[in-house]
Design a protein around this motif. Sequence first.
Motif, PDB file in Angstrom:
ATOM      1  N   GLY A 230       0.855  -1.301   0.036  1.00 38.77           N
ATOM      2  CA  GLY A 230      -0.093   0.001   0.014  1.00 38.77           C
ATOM      3  C   GLY A 230       0.919   1.337   0.271  1.00 38.77           C
ATOM      4  N   SER A 231       1.854   1.152   0.754  1.00 39.39           N
ATOM      5  CA  SER A 231       2.709   2.611   0.901  1.00 39.39           C
ATOM      6  C   SER A 231       3.498   2.720  -0.203  1.00 39.39           C
ATOM      7  CB  SER A 231       3.840   2.237   2.010  1.00 39.39           C
ATOM      8  OG  SER A 231       3.238   2.194   3.256  1.00 39.39           O
ATOM      9  N   MET A 232       3.805   1.694  -0.926  1.00 35.87           N
ATOM     10  CA  MET A 232       4.607   1.880  -2.250  1.00 35.87           C
ATOM     11  C   MET A 232       3.659   2.461  -3.479  1.00 35.87           C
ATOM     12  SD  MET A 232       7.891   1.560  -2.065  1.00 35.87           S
ATOM     13  CE  MET A 232       7.862   1.708  -0.084  1.00 35.87           C
ATOM     14  N   LEU A 233       2.365   1.948  -3.442  1.00 40.94           N
ATOM     15  CA  LEU A 233       1.271   2.376  -4.387  1.00 40.94           C
ATOM     16  C   LEU A 233       0.795   3.729  -4.143  1.00 40.94           C
ATOM     17  CD1 LEU A 233      -1.207  -0.586  -4.489  1.00 40.94           C
ATOM     18  CD2 LEU A 233       0.193   0.146  -6.438  1.00 40.94           C
ATOM     19  N   VAL A 234       1.202   4.292  -2.936  1.00 43.37           N
ATOM     20  CA  VAL A 234       0.856   5.653  -2.702  1.00 43.37           C
ATOM     21  C   VAL A 234       2.059   6.599  -3.069  1.00 43.37           C
ATOM     22  CG1 VAL A 234       0.200   7.300  -1.176  1.00 43.37           C
ATOM     23  CG2 VAL A 234      -0.885   5.121  -1.036  1.00 43.37           C
ATOM     24  N   PHE A 235       3.357   6.027  -2.481  1.00 46.01           N
ATOM     25  CA  PHE A 235       4.517   6.942  -2.479  1.00 46.01           C
ATOM     26  C   PHE A 235       5.026   6.866  -3.874  1.00 46.01           C
ATOM     27  CE2 PHE A 235       9.205   7.218  -2.119  1.00 46.01           C
ATOM     28  CZ  PHE A 235       9.199   8.123  -1.393  1.00 46.01           C
ATOM     29  N   ILE A 236       5.041   5.968  -4.650  1.00 47.57           N
ATOM     30  CA  ILE A 236       5.719   6.083  -6.190  1.00 47.57           C
ATOM     31  C   ILE A 236       4.920   6.986  -7.028  1.00 47.57           C
ATOM     32  CG2 ILE A 236       6.561   4.792  -7.999  1.00 47.57           C
ATOM     33  CD1 ILE A 236       7.110   2.085  -6.107  1.00 47.57           C
ATOM     34  N   PRO A 237       3.853   7.011  -7.155  1.00 47.84           N
ATOM     35  CA  PRO A 237       3.063   7.673  -8.112  1.00 47.84           C
ATOM     36  C   PRO A 237       2.996   9.147  -7.291  1.00 47.84           C
ATOM     37  CG  PRO A 237       1.458   6.270  -7.561  1.00 47.84           C
ATOM     38  CD  PRO A 237       2.737   5.675  -6.575  1.00 47.84           C
ATOM     39  N   ALA A 238       2.923   9.227  -6.184  1.00 48.96           N
ATOM     40  CA  ALA A 238       3.007  10.518  -5.423  1.00 48.96           C
ATOM     41  C   ALA A 238       4.132  11.323  -5.752  1.00 48.96           C
ATOM     42  CB  ALA A 238       2.649  10.409  -4.024  1.00 48.96           C
ATOM     43  N   ILE A 239       5.145  10.764  -6.018  1.00 46.52           N
ATOM     44  CA  ILE A 239       6.553  11.602  -6.101  1.00 46.52           C
ATOM     45  C   ILE A 239       6.687  12.280  -7.356  1.00 46.52           C
ATOM     46  CG2 ILE A 239       8.861  11.076  -6.848  1.00 46.52           C
ATOM     47  CD1 ILE A 239       9.215  10.495  -4.155  1.00 46.52           C
ATOM     48  N   GLY A 240       5.754  11.840  -8.503  1.00 50.95           N
ATOM     49  CA  GLY A 240       5.693  12.459  -9.823  1.00 50.95           C
ATOM     50  C   GLY A 240       4.254  13.170  -9.864  1.00 50.95           C
ATOM     51  N   GLU A 241       3.752  13.287  -8.861  1.00 52.50           N
ATOM     52  CA  GLU A 241       2.110  13.827  -9.089  1.00 52.50           C
ATOM     53  C   GLU A 241       2.319  15.310  -9.592  1.00 52.50           C
ATOM     54  OE1 GLU A 241      -1.134  14.292  -9.385  1.00 52.50           O
ATOM     55  OE2 GLU A 241      -0.940  12.645  -8.359  1.00 52.50           O
ATOM     56  N   PHE A 242       1.474  15.802 -10.549  1.00 49.09           N
ATOM     57  CA  PHE A 242       1.496  17.017 -11.390  1.00 49.09           C
ATOM     58  C   PHE A 242       0.016  17.744 -10.816  1.00 49.09           C
ATOM     59  CE2 PHE A 242      -0.591  19.131 -14.676  1.00 49.09           C
ATOM     60  CZ  PHE A 242      -0.019  20.491 -14.483  1.00 49.09           C
ATOM     61  N   VAL A 243      -0.990  16.935 -11.123  1.00 54.28           N
ATOM     62  CA  VAL A 243      -2.388  17.571 -10.979  1.00 54.28           C
ATOM     63  C   VAL A 243      -2.513  18.246  -9.543  1.00 54.28           C
ATOM     64  CG1 VAL A 243      -4.857  17.415 -11.097  1.00 54.28           C
ATOM     65  CG2 VAL A 243      -3.129  16.350 -12.780  1.00 54.28           C
ATOM     66  N   ILE A 244      -2.194  17.403  -8.372  1.00 52.63           N
ATOM     67  CA  ILE A 244      -2.493  18.036  -7.350  1.00 52.63           C
ATOM     68  C   ILE A 244      -1.736  19.154  -6.545  1.00 52.63           C
ATOM     69  CG2 ILE A 244      -2.456  17.257  -4.567  1.00 52.63           C
ATOM     70  CD1 ILE A 244      -3.267  14.495  -5.774  1.00 52.63           C
ATOM     71  N   PRO A 245      -0.022  19.208  -6.828  1.00 51.69           N
ATOM     72  CA  PRO A 245       0.491  20.237  -6.540  1.00 51.69           C
ATOM     73  C   PRO A 245       0.049  21.483  -7.495  1.00 51.69           C
ATOM     74  CG  PRO A 245       1.813  18.714  -7.546  1.00 51.69           C
ATOM     75  CD  PRO A 245       0.684  18.099  -7.225  1.00 51.69           C
ATOM     76  N   ASP A 246      -0.511  21.185  -8.544  1.00 54.16           N
ATOM     77  CA  ASP A 246      -0.763  22.507  -9.453  1.00 54.16           C
ATOM     78  C   ASP A 246      -2.060  23.275  -9.138  1.00 54.16           C
ATOM     79  OD1 ASP A 246      -0.178  23.690 -12.087  1.00 54.16           O
ATOM     80  OD2 ASP A 246      -1.994  23.305 -12.480  1.00 54.16           O
ATOM     81  N   LEU A 247      -3.089  22.366  -8.693  1.00 53.59           N
ATOM     82  CA  LEU A 247      -4.370  22.740  -8.403  1.00 53.59           C
ATOM     83  C   LEU A 247      -4.584  23.085  -7.120  1.00 53.59           C
ATOM     84  CD1 LEU A 247      -6.906  20.671 -10.370  1.00 53.59           C
ATOM     85  CD2 LEU A 247      -6.105  22.864 -10.794  1.00 53.59           C
ATOM     86  N   LEU A 248      -3.912  22.520  -6.063  1.00 53.42           N
ATOM     87  CA  LEU A 248      -4.121  22.629  -4.626  1.00 53.42           C
ATOM     88  C   LEU A 248      -2.767  23.489  -4.065  1.00 53.42           C
ATOM     89  CD1 LEU A 248      -5.716  19.434  -3.314  1.00 53.42           C
ATOM     90  CD2 LEU A 248      -7.000  21.548  -4.157  1.00 53.42           C
ATOM     91  N   GLY A 249      -1.783  23.144  -4.631  1.00 57.77           N
ATOM     92  CA  GLY A 249      -0.349  23.825  -4.088  1.00 57.77           C
ATOM     93  C   GLY A 249      -0.114  25.032  -4.523  1.00 57.77           C
ATOM     94  N   GLY A 250       0.888  25.587  -3.844  1.00 54.09           N
ATOM     95  CA  GLY A 250       1.362  27.087  -4.224  1.00 54.09           C
ATOM     96  C   GLY A 250       2.678  27.034  -4.402  1.00 54.09           C
TER      97      GLY A 250
END
Lengths: 303, 266
Positions: A230-250
Amino acid sequence: MTGLMSKTANKLGRLSVLLIPFLWMTVFFLLPFLILLKISFSQTRTGIPPYTEVFEWAGGLLFKIHGTMENFYFLISDSLYFAAYTNSIKIAAISTLICLLIGYPMALGISRASPKVRNILLLLVILPFWTSFLIRVYAWIGLLKNEGLINHLLMALGIIDQPLVMLHTPFAVYLGISYSYLPFMVLPLYASLEKMDYSLLEAAADLGAKPMQAFLSVTIPQSMPGIIAGSMLVFIPAIGEFVIPDLLGGANTLMIGKVLWNEFFLNRDWPLASAVAVIMLVILVLPLVLWQRHQQVLEERDQ
Amino acid sequence: MRLRTPGFVFSAMAFAYAFLYLPILAVVVYSFNESKLVTVWGGFSTKWYGELFRNEQLLGAAYQSLKVAAISATFAVVLGTLASIAIVRFGRFRGKSMLQGVLAAPLVMPEVLLGLTMLMLFVAMEQLIGWPEKRDLTTISIAHITFSVAYVVVVIQSRLKTIDRSLEEAALDLGARPLKVFMLVTLPLMFPALLSSWLLAFTLSMDDLVIASFTSGPGSTTLPMVVFSSVRLGVNPQINALATILLLLVIICVFVVSRLIRQEKR
């Protein structure tokens, strides 16, 4: 004779069943990574394609190599990229931990529910996964912004008199990633908790272990495969996440997926974007290998 | 032994499910809000649905997305079925762990990496063999097939492992050829998995923004690309309306499929 023919036909059939998906994945999944590696050593130029050739045919079997390490030097020398990498790892790790903290009790509760309730609870975990990811992230904009639902509610209740700044903060990114990836954490956790040998808990209780002790020394170790998967299924794709930091991040939640996106779409610097991707892949190799190993362990246990 | 589930597990679960569903609920509720502002309830209205159906850019993109999703889901299921048969039924063979590896990797690979590498491949192929001439729905579909196969294989593989082989063996004993056995016995037994993996691949394709952005060209804009550019500008009730419609479709789909599978089992 016909026996021999059908045997050959059989063999051919088997071979094509095997080769068609194998070739597809080799051409469209593995080969692209080699091309990416090549382009990361090239230079940007104006034209089509927007990068210089790395290998030049010099007759016969000879190639001239025009590769350059420039892109990688640039990535190392500019602290922005280093910050983006470390930030991505940090954000992905914290979000994974939040997922684990929310997901574990959830998976535990589901695994101990009666079969009928269990199916409904599982369906409810999977259902958001079938709805649009983009829209689930969008939902948080309406909730988190200054004049959004949460601030409005808190002010109406008199808990705060000024809106809390939540959107475009690290908090929003943690929340967005944990929210979007939660099902990926819960399902493997559930799978390993469901297979758990409950007589061990009984034994622990008989030997005088308190429930908490039994949980820590029996349940947690037994569900370790699920925790890692479970941790790998979250951690690995989250490293390269684009949509979330773009829409919610600053500005202070720079993540490497967004840097790659900007290098590619805004600066149109393909070689640099490729170099960013190559280093991201290097970071991911260790967790990827860990995850693959684990898949194999689970596989063998099933058989 | 009856396991006591501690009370805090229940409250943690209630919290987690609320966490999963309240944001979605808020989106649905505000799709019926007369006012454009989230903070103001301007009364019940369906005007945003009306506007949605007059938004030609969005409808056009939805049509493109449907096409890509249908094509890529179909190919992904075919490829995924072949791969699953090879992995589950062929015993040990050289390259098996490699095949399993390349089929599992897209499950976790960040989308930006998949998108960028795919695009690089298409550009390199164009240089080398002149195909694909431009990036359009075909290139998006190829990219979608490639990552959807991984999900399809997970679903079909687990079903294939549970299929009772005695039925196939009986058919073989009665003299049916392997291909015929596959078509008449194995395939019908796999039907629920084929259906659900097709729908999964379809949904993944409909939902993908990042990979499609990298592999699309001028004139091939998919629904998530339009939604994304609109969402970047802030909250837009039309998107709420769209989300509600999509959610309704998903619920209907899940309901129909679970019905079909249940009937199949009888």
